[in-house]
Motif scaffolding. Structure first.
Motif, PDB file in Angstrom:
ATOM      1  N   ASP A 166       0.831  -1.208   0.000  1.00 36.98           N
ATOM      2  CA  ASP A 166       0.000   0.000   0.000  1.00 36.98           C
ATOM      3  C   ASP A 166       0.867   1.259   0.000  1.00 36.98           C
ATOM      4  O   ASP A 166       0.544   2.242  -0.667  1.00 36.98           O
ATOM      5  CB  ASP A 166      -0.924  -0.001   1.220  1.00 36.98           C
ATOM      6  N   THR A 167       1.964   1.203   0.743  1.00 34.05           N
ATOM      7  CA  THR A 167       2.877   2.349   0.796  1.00 34.05           C
ATOM      8  C   THR A 167       3.490   2.618  -0.567  1.00 34.05           C
ATOM      9  O   THR A 167       3.577   3.775  -1.014  1.00 34.05           O
ATOM     10  CB  THR A 167       4.005   2.091   1.812  1.00 34.05           C
ATOM     11  N   GLU A 168       3.894   1.568  -1.261  1.00 40.37           N
ATOM     12  CA  GLU A 168       4.500   1.731  -2.582  1.00 40.37           C
ATOM     13  C   GLU A 168       3.487   2.230  -3.605  1.00 40.37           C
ATOM     14  O   GLU A 168       3.805   3.073  -4.445  1.00 40.37           O
ATOM     15  CB  GLU A 168       5.122   0.406  -3.030  1.00 40.37           C
ATOM     16  N   LEU A 169       2.269   1.733  -3.524  1.00 42.98           N
ATOM     17  CA  LEU A 169       1.230   2.203  -4.440  1.00 42.98           C
ATOM     18  C   LEU A 169       0.922   3.674  -4.201  1.00 42.98           C
ATOM     19  O   LEU A 169       0.743   4.455  -5.143  1.00 42.98           O
ATOM     20  CB  LEU A 169      -0.035   1.359  -4.277  1.00 42.98           C
ATOM     21  N   SER A 170       0.869   4.058  -2.937  1.00 40.59           N
ATOM     22  CA  SER A 170       0.611   5.466  -2.600  1.00 40.59           C
ATOM     23  C   SER A 170       1.731   6.351  -3.122  1.00 40.59           C
ATOM     24  O   SER A 170       1.491   7.452  -3.630  1.00 40.59           O
ATOM     25  CB  SER A 170       0.477   5.640  -1.083  1.00 40.59           C
ATOM     26  N   HIS A 171       2.962   5.857  -3.022  1.00 38.45           N
ATOM     27  CA  HIS A 171       4.114   6.613  -3.513  1.00 38.45           C
ATOM     28  C   HIS A 171       4.001   6.846  -5.016  1.00 38.45           C
ATOM     29  O   HIS A 171       4.250   7.963  -5.505  1.00 38.45           O
ATOM     30  CB  HIS A 171       5.405   5.870  -3.193  1.00 38.45           C
ATOM     31  N   ALA A 172       3.629   5.808  -5.755  1.00 36.71           N
ATOM     32  CA  ALA A 172       3.488   5.937  -7.206  1.00 36.71           C
ATOM     33  C   ALA A 172       2.393   6.942  -7.553  1.00 36.71           C
ATOM     34  O   ALA A 172       2.544   7.749  -8.474  1.00 36.71           O
ATOM     35  CB  ALA A 172       3.175   4.578  -7.827  1.00 36.71           C
ATOM     36  N   GLN A 173       1.287   6.925  -6.799  1.00 33.34           N
ATOM     37  CA  GLN A 173       0.206   7.866  -7.053  1.00 33.34           C
ATOM     38  C   GLN A 173       0.632   9.296  -6.747  1.00 33.34           C
ATOM     39  O   GLN A 173       0.315  10.232  -7.492  1.00 33.34           O
ATOM     40  CB  GLN A 173      -1.019   7.483  -6.212  1.00 33.34           C
ATOM     41  N   GLU A 174       1.382   9.471  -5.666  1.00 35.51           N
ATOM     42  CA  GLU A 174       1.860  10.812  -5.302  1.00 35.51           C
ATOM     43  C   GLU A 174       2.816  11.363  -6.349  1.00 35.51           C
ATOM     44  O   GLU A 174       2.828  12.561  -6.635  1.00 35.51           O
ATOM     45  CB  GLU A 174       2.564  10.755  -3.935  1.00 35.51           C
ATOM     46  N   GLU A 175       3.633  10.479  -6.936  1.00 33.46           N
ATOM     47  CA  GLU A 175       4.594  10.905  -7.949  1.00 33.46           C
ATOM     48  C   GLU A 175       3.956  11.050  -9.324  1.00 33.46           C
ATOM     49  O   GLU A 175       4.605  11.521 -10.269  1.00 33.46           O
ATOM     50  CB  GLU A 175       5.753   9.899  -8.025  1.00 33.46           C
ATOM     51  N   GLY A 176       2.693  10.643  -9.428  1.00 34.22           N
ATOM     52  CA  GLY A 176       2.024  10.734 -10.724  1.00 34.22           C
ATOM     53  C   GLY A 176       2.498   9.709 -11.723  1.00 34.22           C
ATOM     54  O   GLY A 176       2.441   9.932 -12.941  1.00 34.22           O
ATOM     55  N   GLY A 177       2.967   8.555 -11.224  1.00 35.94           N
ATOM     56  CA  GLY A 177       3.479   7.514 -12.111  1.00 35.94           C
ATOM     57  C   GLY A 177       2.360   6.838 -12.876  1.00 35.94           C
ATOM     58  O   GLY A 177       1.504   6.185 -12.277  1.00 35.94           O
ATOM     59  N   PRO A 178       2.336   6.976 -14.212  1.00 39.13           N
ATOM     60  CA  PRO A 178       1.283   6.325 -15.001  1.00 39.13           C
ATOM     61  C   PRO A 178       1.427   4.808 -14.985  1.00 39.13           C
ATOM     62  O   PRO A 178       2.542   4.275 -14.944  1.00 39.13           O
ATOM     63  CB  PRO A 178       1.499   6.897 -16.410  1.00 39.13           C
ATOM     64  N   LYS A 179       0.294   4.128 -15.017  1.00 36.24           N
ATOM     65  CA  LYS A 179       0.284   2.669 -14.966  1.00 36.24           C
ATOM     66  C   LYS A 179      -0.102   2.108 -16.328  1.00 36.24           C
ATOM     67  O   LYS A 179      -1.029   2.591 -16.973  1.00 36.24           O
ATOM     68  CB  LYS A 179      -0.711   2.186 -13.903  1.00 36.24           C
ATOM     69  N   VAL A 180       0.606   1.073 -16.744  1.00 38.45           N
ATOM     70  CA  VAL A 180       0.337   0.446 -18.031  1.00 38.45           C
ATOM     71  C   VAL A 180      -0.096  -1.002 -17.802  1.00 38.45           C
ATOM     72  O   VAL A 180       0.472  -1.712 -16.964  1.00 38.45           O
ATOM     73  CB  VAL A 180       1.579   0.512 -18.949  1.00 38.45           C
ATOM     74  N   ARG A 181      -1.133  -1.420 -18.512  1.00 44.13           N
ATOM     75  CA  ARG A 181      -1.677  -2.776 -18.369  1.00 44.13           C
ATOM     76  C   ARG A 181      -1.122  -3.658 -19.483  1.00 44.13           C
ATOM     77  O   ARG A 181      -1.256  -3.350 -20.666  1.00 44.13           O
ATOM     78  CB  ARG A 181      -3.203  -2.743 -18.445  1.00 44.13           C
ATOM     79  N   LEU A 182      -0.493  -4.770 -19.094  1.00 46.14           N
ATOM     80  CA  LEU A 182      -0.010  -5.754 -20.049  1.00 46.14           C
ATOM     81  C   LEU A 182      -0.981  -6.915 -20.184  1.00 46.14           C
ATOM     82  O   LEU A 182      -1.059  -7.539 -21.243  1.00 46.14           O
ATOM     83  CB  LEU A 182       1.354  -6.289 -19.601  1.00 46.14           C
ATOM     84  N   ALA A 183      -1.696  -7.203 -19.108  1.00 43.43           N
ATOM     85  CA  ALA A 183      -2.699  -8.270 -19.087  1.00 43.43           C
ATOM     86  C   ALA A 183      -3.655  -7.972 -17.940  1.00 43.43           C
ATOM     87  O   ALA A 183      -3.366  -7.140 -17.078  1.00 43.43           O
ATOM     88  CB  ALA A 183      -2.050  -9.642 -18.903  1.00 43.43           C
ATOM     89  N   SER A 184      -4.768  -8.651 -17.931  1.00 46.07           N
ATOM     90  CA  SER A 184      -5.760  -8.405 -16.882  1.00 46.07           C
ATOM     91  C   SER A 184      -5.521  -9.265 -15.650  1.00 46.07           C
ATOM     92  O   SER A 184      -6.333  -9.270 -14.726  1.00 46.07           O
ATOM     93  CB  SER A 184      -7.171  -8.675 -17.431  1.00 46.07           C
ATOM     94  N   HIS A 185      -4.400  -9.981 -15.630  1.00 47.04           N
ATOM     95  CA  HIS A 185      -4.093 -10.865 -14.497  1.00 47.04           C
ATOM     96  C   HIS A 185      -2.618 -10.694 -14.132  1.00 47.04           C
ATOM     97  O   HIS A 185      -1.865  -9.977 -14.799  1.00 47.04           O
ATOM     98  CB  HIS A 185      -4.398 -12.321 -14.861  1.00 47.04           C
ATOM     99  N   ILE A 186      -2.193 -11.356 -13.080  1.00 46.04           N
ATOM    100  CA  ILE A 186      -0.827 -11.230 -12.584  1.00 46.04           C
ATOM    101  C   ILE A 186       0.131 -12.044 -13.465  1.00 46.04           C
ATOM    102  O   ILE A 186      -0.127 -13.211 -13.766  1.00 46.04           O
ATOM    103  CB  ILE A 186      -0.723 -11.713 -11.124  1.00 46.04           C
ATOM    104  N   LEU A 187       1.236 -11.417 -13.855  1.00 47.43           N
ATOM    105  CA  LEU A 187       2.262 -12.081 -14.648  1.00 47.43           C
ATOM    106  C   LEU A 187       3.494 -12.352 -13.790  1.00 47.43           C
ATOM    107  O   LEU A 187       3.763 -11.637 -12.822  1.00 47.43           O
ATOM    108  CB  LEU A 187       2.672 -11.196 -15.831  1.00 47.43           C
ATOM    109  N   ARG A 188       4.245 -13.349 -14.166  1.00 47.86           N
ATOM    110  CA  ARG A 188       5.540 -13.542 -13.534  1.00 47.86           C
ATOM    111  C   ARG A 188       6.437 -12.351 -13.863  1.00 47.86           C
ATOM    112  O   ARG A 188       6.237 -11.677 -14.881  1.00 47.86           O
ATOM    113  CB  ARG A 188       6.194 -14.833 -14.036  1.00 47.86           C
ATOM    114  N   VAL A 189       7.423 -12.121 -13.015  1.00 44.02           N
ATOM    115  CA  VAL A 189       8.303 -10.966 -13.204  1.00 44.02           C
ATOM    116  C   VAL A 189       8.930 -10.973 -14.592  1.00 44.02           C
ATOM    117  O   VAL A 189       8.908  -9.962 -15.316  1.00 44.02           O
ATOM    118  CB  VAL A 189       9.409 -10.943 -12.127  1.00 44.02           C
TER     119      VAL A 189
END
Length: 244
Positions: free
Chosen positions: A203-226
């Motif tokens: 949650d802390t990392e997600l909040s940090h990304a939102q505060e920094e205005g980091g845009p999010k890109v979707r590669l798939a609708s589910h979780i991928l391996r690293v």
């Protein structure tokens, strides 16, 4: 045609037409690749300089050889810098990640420590990563080796454009498709893709990304391996890059 095989030799200048070579690459030339006198090959210094050579003499016992250098060329660096800022995959999965990312045009690997990271960074692992990208560049015949940076914490990732025109994208199943960033990709000199661990960002990392205005890109609708997310993100970026 595939052309002559490539090998890595970190030279600055080759003043002589003849070059004496020994060590790891000489062993690779004579052993695994079975190059014979009269065969052609290419030496790359990993910094844009390549030399066309012909094998003149080979001493298989001492694993040393003499090459005739016929042409030295300068290759321009990639027009777009692609930085992969990623959590560490474990074992051979990291090897596969780096190999494929390098083939697709990654110019820098930035290992990142997240709160839910599993993989551990070390000097030995850094050296292993260097070897992997060298082999990948030899196989894909790329004249510029990707940089391998020291590990950093997620909070240290620069989201703005302090380094020039930089676009930083965070992979997230709830983000927008890559198509939505076509204009930003075209304008950026450097493209940074951030891939988190499979356990997700805290949650802390997600909040940090939102505060920094980091845009999010979707590669798939589910979780991928690293490694899957890393390779898919670079491939998707390259599909939207226009090279002049």
């Amino acid at each position: 045609m595939a052309g002559p095989p490539w090998f890595y030799y970190p030279f600055d200048h080759l003043n002589s037409e003849k070059l004496e070579l020994s060590g790891v690459e000489a062993n690779h030339i004579l052993g695994a690749r079975r190059i014979h006198p009269g065969d052609e090959l290419v030496l790359s210094n990993g910094q844009g300089r390549v030399a066309n050579c012909t094998l003149l003499e080979a001493d298989k016992k001492s694993r040393s050889l003499i090459l005739l250098v016929s042409l030295i060329a300068e290759i321009e660096p990639p027009q777009k810098q692609i930085i992969l800022a990623s959590a560490l995959a474990k074992g051979d999965r990291l090897s596969n990640l780096l190999d494929m990312a390098c083939q697709l045009g990654m110019t820098c690997f930035q290992p990142v420590h997240f709160e839910r990271s599993v993989g551990k960074w070390s000097d030995n692992l850094a050296q292993r990563c260097e070897r992997i990208v060298i082999e990948a560049c030899k196989q894909s015949k790329q004249a510029w080796l990707p940089r391998i940076n020291a590990i950093c914490d997620y909070a240290e990732i620069p989201w703005g454009s302090k380094e020039g025109t930089v676009l930083t994208l965070l992979t997230d199943p709830y983000g927008r498709p890559m198509d939505a960033f076509q204009e930003e990709i075209a304008q950026a000199d450097t493209l940074r893709i951030v891939v988190g661990p499979e356990g997700g960002l805290s949650d802390t990392e997600l909040s940090h990304a939102q505060e920094e205005g980091g845009p999010k890109v979707r590669l798939a609708s589910h979780i991928l391996r690293v490694e899957t997310a890393a390779v898919a993100s670079i491939a998707a970026l390259q599909a939207h890059v226009v090279y002049e």
